[in-house]
Design a protein around this motif. Structure first.
Motif, PDB file in Angstrom:
ATOM      1  N   SER A 108       0.817  -1.261  -0.048  1.00  0.00           N
ATOM      2  CA  SER A 108      -0.046   0.073  -0.068  1.00  0.00           C
ATOM      3  C   SER A 108       0.864   1.281   0.043  1.00  0.00           C
ATOM      4  CB  SER A 108      -1.005  -0.126   1.370  1.00  0.00           C
ATOM      5  OG  SER A 108      -0.167   0.102   2.339  1.00  0.00           O
ATOM      6  N   SER A 109       0.241   2.197  -0.627  1.00  0.00           N
ATOM      7  CA  SER A 109       1.294   3.748  -0.305  1.00  0.00           C
ATOM      8  C   SER A 109       1.849   3.807   0.995  1.00  0.00           C
ATOM      9  CB  SER A 109       0.287   4.960  -0.764  1.00  0.00           C
ATOM     10  OG  SER A 109      -0.739   5.071   0.048  1.00  0.00           O
ATOM     11  N   SER A 110       1.120   3.560   2.022  1.00  0.00           N
ATOM     12  CA  SER A 110       1.778   3.949   3.230  1.00  0.00           C
ATOM     13  C   SER A 110       2.800   3.042   3.653  1.00  0.00           C
ATOM     14  CB  SER A 110       0.423   3.662   4.340  1.00  0.00           C
ATOM     15  OG  SER A 110      -0.129   2.548   4.465  1.00  0.00           O
ATOM     16  N   SER A 111       2.532   1.756   3.437  1.00  0.00           N
ATOM     17  CA  SER A 111       3.781   0.784   3.566  1.00  0.00           C
ATOM     18  C   SER A 111       4.949   1.204   2.752  1.00  0.00           C
ATOM     19  CB  SER A 111       3.346  -0.700   3.272  1.00  0.00           C
ATOM     20  OG  SER A 111       3.100  -0.955   1.994  1.00  0.00           O
ATOM     21  N   ILE A 112       4.742   1.496   1.628  1.00  0.00           N
ATOM     22  CA  ILE A 112       5.832   1.885   0.908  1.00  0.00           C
ATOM     23  C   ILE A 112       6.579   3.221   1.442  1.00  0.00           C
ATOM     24  CG2 ILE A 112       6.645   2.848  -1.607  1.00  0.00           C
ATOM     25  CD1 ILE A 112       6.023  -0.002  -1.901  1.00  0.00           C
ATOM     26  N   SER A 113       5.914   4.235   1.733  1.00  0.00           N
ATOM     27  CA  SER A 113       6.270   5.241   2.509  1.00  0.00           C
ATOM     28  C   SER A 113       7.244   5.030   3.728  1.00  0.00           C
ATOM     29  CB  SER A 113       5.311   6.387   2.657  1.00  0.00           C
ATOM     30  OG  SER A 113       4.622   6.814   1.645  1.00  0.00           O
ATOM     31  N   HIS A 114       6.629   3.983   4.536  1.00  0.00           N
ATOM     32  CA  HIS A 114       7.252   3.376   5.803  1.00  0.00           C
ATOM     33  C   HIS A 114       8.697   2.731   5.469  1.00  0.00           C
ATOM     34  CE1 HIS A 114       7.477   2.021   9.791  1.00  0.00           C
ATOM     35  NE2 HIS A 114       7.858   0.671   9.418  1.00  0.00           N
ATOM     36  N   LYS A 115       8.827   2.008   4.267  1.00  0.00           N
ATOM     37  CA  LYS A 115       9.683   1.363   3.731  1.00  0.00           C
ATOM     38  C   LYS A 115      10.874   2.129   3.504  1.00  0.00           C
ATOM     39  CE  LYS A 115       7.240  -2.663   2.452  1.00  0.00           C
ATOM     40  NZ  LYS A 115       7.000  -3.564   1.477  1.00  0.00           N
ATOM     41  N   LEU A 116      10.477   3.304   2.737  1.00  0.00           N
ATOM     42  CA  LEU A 116      11.336   4.487   2.034  1.00  0.00           C
ATOM     43  C   LEU A 116      12.352   5.017   3.334  1.00  0.00           C
ATOM     44  CD1 LEU A 116       9.462   5.855  -0.961  1.00  0.00           C
ATOM     45  CD2 LEU A 116      11.438   4.307  -0.868  1.00  0.00           C
ATOM     46  N   SER A 117      11.080   5.404   4.329  1.00  0.00           N
ATOM     47  CA  SER A 117      11.681   5.974   5.793  1.00  0.00           C
ATOM     48  C   SER A 117      12.701   5.115   6.179  1.00  0.00           C
ATOM     49  CB  SER A 117      10.672   6.344   6.581  1.00  0.00           C
ATOM     50  OG  SER A 117      11.017   6.877   7.716  1.00  0.00           O
ATOM     51  N   GLY A 118      12.487   3.657   6.297  1.00  0.00           N
ATOM     52  CA  GLY A 118      13.486   2.793   6.949  1.00  0.00           C
ATOM     53  C   GLY A 118      14.646   2.861   6.188  1.00  0.00           C
ATOM     54  N   LEU A 119      14.500   2.890   4.963  1.00  0.00           N
ATOM     55  CA  LEU A 119      15.994   2.823   3.987  1.00  0.00           C
ATOM     56  C   LEU A 119      16.636   4.065   4.319  1.00  0.00           C
ATOM     57  CD1 LEU A 119      14.998   1.780   0.133  1.00  0.00           C
ATOM     58  CD2 LEU A 119      16.198   0.563   2.048  1.00  0.00           C
ATOM     59  N   GLN A 120      15.978   5.291   4.473  1.00  0.00           N
ATOM     60  CA  GLN A 120      16.649   6.348   4.922  1.00  0.00           C
ATOM     61  C   GLN A 120      17.401   6.086   6.081  1.00  0.00           C
ATOM     62  OE1 GLN A 120      14.547  10.062   5.142  1.00  0.00           O
ATOM     63  NE2 GLN A 120      16.396  11.328   5.741  1.00  0.00           N
ATOM     64  N   ASP A 121      16.782   5.738   7.000  1.00  0.00           N
ATOM     65  CA  ASP A 121      17.347   5.466   8.394  1.00  0.00           C
ATOM     66  C   ASP A 121      18.707   4.720   8.416  1.00  0.00           C
ATOM     67  OD1 ASP A 121      15.711   7.109   9.615  1.00  0.00           O
ATOM     68  OD2 ASP A 121      14.073   5.618  10.244  1.00  0.00           O
ATOM     69  N   LEU A 122      18.541   3.629   7.426  1.00  0.00           N
ATOM     70  CA  LEU A 122      19.604   2.419   7.334  1.00  0.00           C
ATOM     71  C   LEU A 122      20.811   3.131   6.714  1.00  0.00           C
ATOM     72  CD1 LEU A 122      20.488  -0.354   7.274  1.00  0.00           C
ATOM     73  CD2 LEU A 122      19.520  -0.548   5.053  1.00  0.00           C
ATOM     74  N   HIS A 123      20.390   3.978   5.776  1.00  0.00           N
ATOM     75  CA  HIS A 123      21.685   4.538   4.892  1.00  0.00           C
ATOM     76  C   HIS A 123      22.169   5.732   5.696  1.00  0.00           C
ATOM     77  CE1 HIS A 123      21.923   2.513   0.962  1.00  0.00           C
ATOM     78  NE2 HIS A 123      20.177   2.346   1.311  1.00  0.00           N
ATOM     79  N   GLU A 124      21.666   6.307   6.647  1.00  0.00           N
ATOM     80  CA  GLU A 124      22.037   7.298   7.636  1.00  0.00           C
ATOM     81  C   GLU A 124      23.185   6.319   8.483  1.00  0.00           C
ATOM     82  OE1 GLU A 124      19.213   9.171   9.347  1.00  0.00           O
ATOM     83  OE2 GLU A 124      18.774  10.795   7.848  1.00  0.00           O
ATOM     84  N   CYS A 125      22.702   5.439   8.743  1.00  0.00           N
ATOM     85  CA  CYS A 125      23.348   4.533   9.864  1.00  0.00           C
ATOM     86  C   CYS A 125      24.831   3.914   8.979  1.00  0.00           C
ATOM     87  CB  CYS A 125      22.607   3.281  10.068  1.00  0.00           C
ATOM     88  SG  CYS A 125      23.444   2.093  11.404  1.00  0.00           S
ATOM     89  N   VAL A 126      24.709   3.525   7.768  1.00  0.00           N
ATOM     90  CA  VAL A 126      25.736   3.334   7.088  1.00  0.00           C
ATOM     91  C   VAL A 126      26.886   4.438   6.790  1.00  0.00           C
ATOM     92  CG1 VAL A 126      26.402   2.923   4.585  1.00  0.00           C
ATOM     93  CG2 VAL A 126      24.309   1.423   5.575  1.00  0.00           C
ATOM     94  N   GLU A 127      26.225   5.467   6.569  1.00  0.00           N
ATOM     95  CA  GLU A 127      27.265   6.914   6.423  1.00  0.00           C
ATOM     96  C   GLU A 127      28.085   6.938   7.879  1.00  0.00           C
ATOM     97  OE1 GLU A 127      29.207  10.148   5.409  1.00  0.00           O
ATOM     98  OE2 GLU A 127      27.990   8.706   4.301  1.00  0.00           O
ATOM     99  N   ARG A 128      27.273   6.573   9.111  1.00  0.00           N
ATOM    100  CA  ARG A 128      28.267   6.630  10.398  1.00  0.00           C
ATOM    101  C   ARG A 128      29.135   5.500  10.580  1.00  0.00           C
ATOM    102  NH1 ARG A 128      24.127   5.976  14.353  1.00  0.00           N
ATOM    103  NH2 ARG A 128      22.336   6.158  12.869  1.00  0.00           N
ATOM    104  N   LEU A 129      28.715   4.344   9.843  1.00  0.00           N
ATOM    105  CA  LEU A 129      29.645   3.164   9.891  1.00  0.00           C
ATOM    106  C   LEU A 129      30.858   3.648   9.077  1.00  0.00           C
ATOM    107  CD1 LEU A 129      27.617  -0.115   9.217  1.00  0.00           C
ATOM    108  CD2 LEU A 129      29.148   0.585  11.205  1.00  0.00           C
ATOM    109  N   LEU A 130      30.792   4.191   7.990  1.00  0.00           N
ATOM    110  CA  LEU A 130      31.811   4.567   7.111  1.00  0.00           C
ATOM    111  C   LEU A 130      32.717   5.840   7.820  1.00  0.00           C
ATOM    112  CD1 LEU A 130      30.191   4.587   3.381  1.00  0.00           C
ATOM    113  CD2 LEU A 130      31.594   2.735   4.418  1.00  0.00           C
ATOM    114  N   GLN A 131      32.286   6.231   8.867  1.00  0.00           N
ATOM    115  CA  GLN A 131      33.110   7.234   9.487  1.00  0.00           C
ATOM    116  C   GLN A 131      33.975   6.483  10.664  1.00  0.00           C
ATOM    117  OE1 GLN A 131      33.263  10.206   8.002  1.00  0.00           O
ATOM    118  NE2 GLN A 131      31.623   9.313   6.567  1.00  0.00           N
ATOM    119  N   LEU A 132      33.759   5.533  10.910  1.00  0.00           N
ATOM    120  CA  LEU A 132      34.566   4.599  11.908  1.00  0.00           C
ATOM    121  C   LEU A 132      35.876   4.388  11.344  1.00  0.00           C
ATOM    122  CD1 LEU A 132      32.063   2.025  13.461  1.00  0.00           C
ATOM    123  CD2 LEU A 132      32.745   4.142  14.396  1.00  0.00           C
ATOM    124  N   PRO A 133      36.894   4.708  12.105  1.00  0.00           N
ATOM    125  CA  PRO A 133      38.351   4.593  11.536  1.00  0.00           C
ATOM    126  C   PRO A 133      38.652   3.188  11.184  1.00  0.00           C
ATOM    127  CG  PRO A 133      38.237   6.014  13.368  1.00  0.00           C
ATOM    128  CD  PRO A 133      36.920   5.524  13.462  1.00  0.00           C
TER     129      PRO A 133
END
Length: 271
Positions: A37-62
């Protein structure tokens, strides 16, 4: 001394950011089988953004930067760069599909507001919209073929350092969510489109029960093929426009985050 010896026997705990990334991956995998549904797709996109923000922080670890830099001439790290570019391409394809649909949708809305829907499917504007939908579906079908091909190549890749394996898993779940988005934009196959028309004519009670599974793209496609009321069609067009707006915003935020991740990878590998 004994206490010190016992503490060394326990396995070292993963970094909190790594644990957070794994939790995000698990949540997205669990939601992959849910309704589109549109709401579930929006929720998944939001989850992806959170995941990729986390990946960015992972890449900053020495330690992760050192590990990737040491492998910079290996196939697995080159694949990371290719993967980051693939994700940007897929995200762009999805956004372009939404933008194209919205432009044709807004043209149709403007005409209906001025003239109503008396001429039904014979209006050139309706034909133009339905033709544009066919073009979007063809583009999406091609993108989905490429996505499935990427899944196959990811599954065949050999094991590599931990951070690389994590980034591969992130790419895989990201492609899974985009496949859900593509399926949602395409709507059901033509063979089932008239079933939607029948559903729309059912009682309000049944419609409410199935509200969570409504696909706004498919609803408009079906309504334009059996248009009876200008008001009813206009309402569905408005619902679709709102749906597209939500998904555009989600994709825009995700695209910016994907660019950050690619820049971080390039910086690590170029030093």
């Amino acid at each position: 001394m004994a206490s010190h010896t016992r503490s060394n026997s326990f396995p070292s705990r993963a970094h909190p950011i790594i644990e957070e990334a794994n939790e995000q991956l698990c949540r997205l995998r669990s939601s992959a089988a849910t309704s589109t549904s549109s709401s579930s797709i929006s929720h998944k996109l939001s989850g992806l953004q959170d995941l990729h923000e986390c990946v960015e922080r992972l890449l900053q670890l020495p330690l992760n930067q050192q590990a990737i830099a040491q492998e910079k001439h290996q196939k697995c790290t080159n694949e990371l760069l290719d993967g980051s570019l693939r994700l940007l391409d897929v995200c762009s394809t999805a956004n372009e599909a939404l933008l194209h649909t919205k432009a044709c949708l807004q043209d149709l809305q403007s005409i209906i507001r001025r003239r109503g829907c008396e001429s039904g499917v014979h209006t050139s504007e309706v034909r133009k919209y339905l033709t544009s939908r066919k073009m979007v579906k063809k583009t999406i079908q091609k993108a989905m073929v490429n996505t499935r091909s990427t899944f196959s190549s990811l599954n065949k890749e050999t094991e590599c350092i931990s951070i690389v394996n994590t980034l591969r898993n992130v790419e895989a779940i990201t492609l899974t969510v985009f496949e859900s988005l593509f399926s949602f934009i395409s709507g059901p196959k033509a063979s089932t489109s008239w079933l939607l028309v029948s559903k729309m004519m059912q009682s309000k009670r049944v419609a409410c029960e199935e509200e969570a599974e409504i696909n706004e793209f498919a609803e408009v496609d079906a309504a334009l093929k059996s248009v009876k009321s200008a008001d009813n069609v206009q309402n569905q067009l408005n619902n679709l426009e709102s749906c597209i707006q939500d998904q555009e915003e989600g994709l825009e935020c995700l695209f910016r985050q994907l660019i950050k991740t690619r820049v971080s990878l390039l910086n690590i590998l170029n030093h």
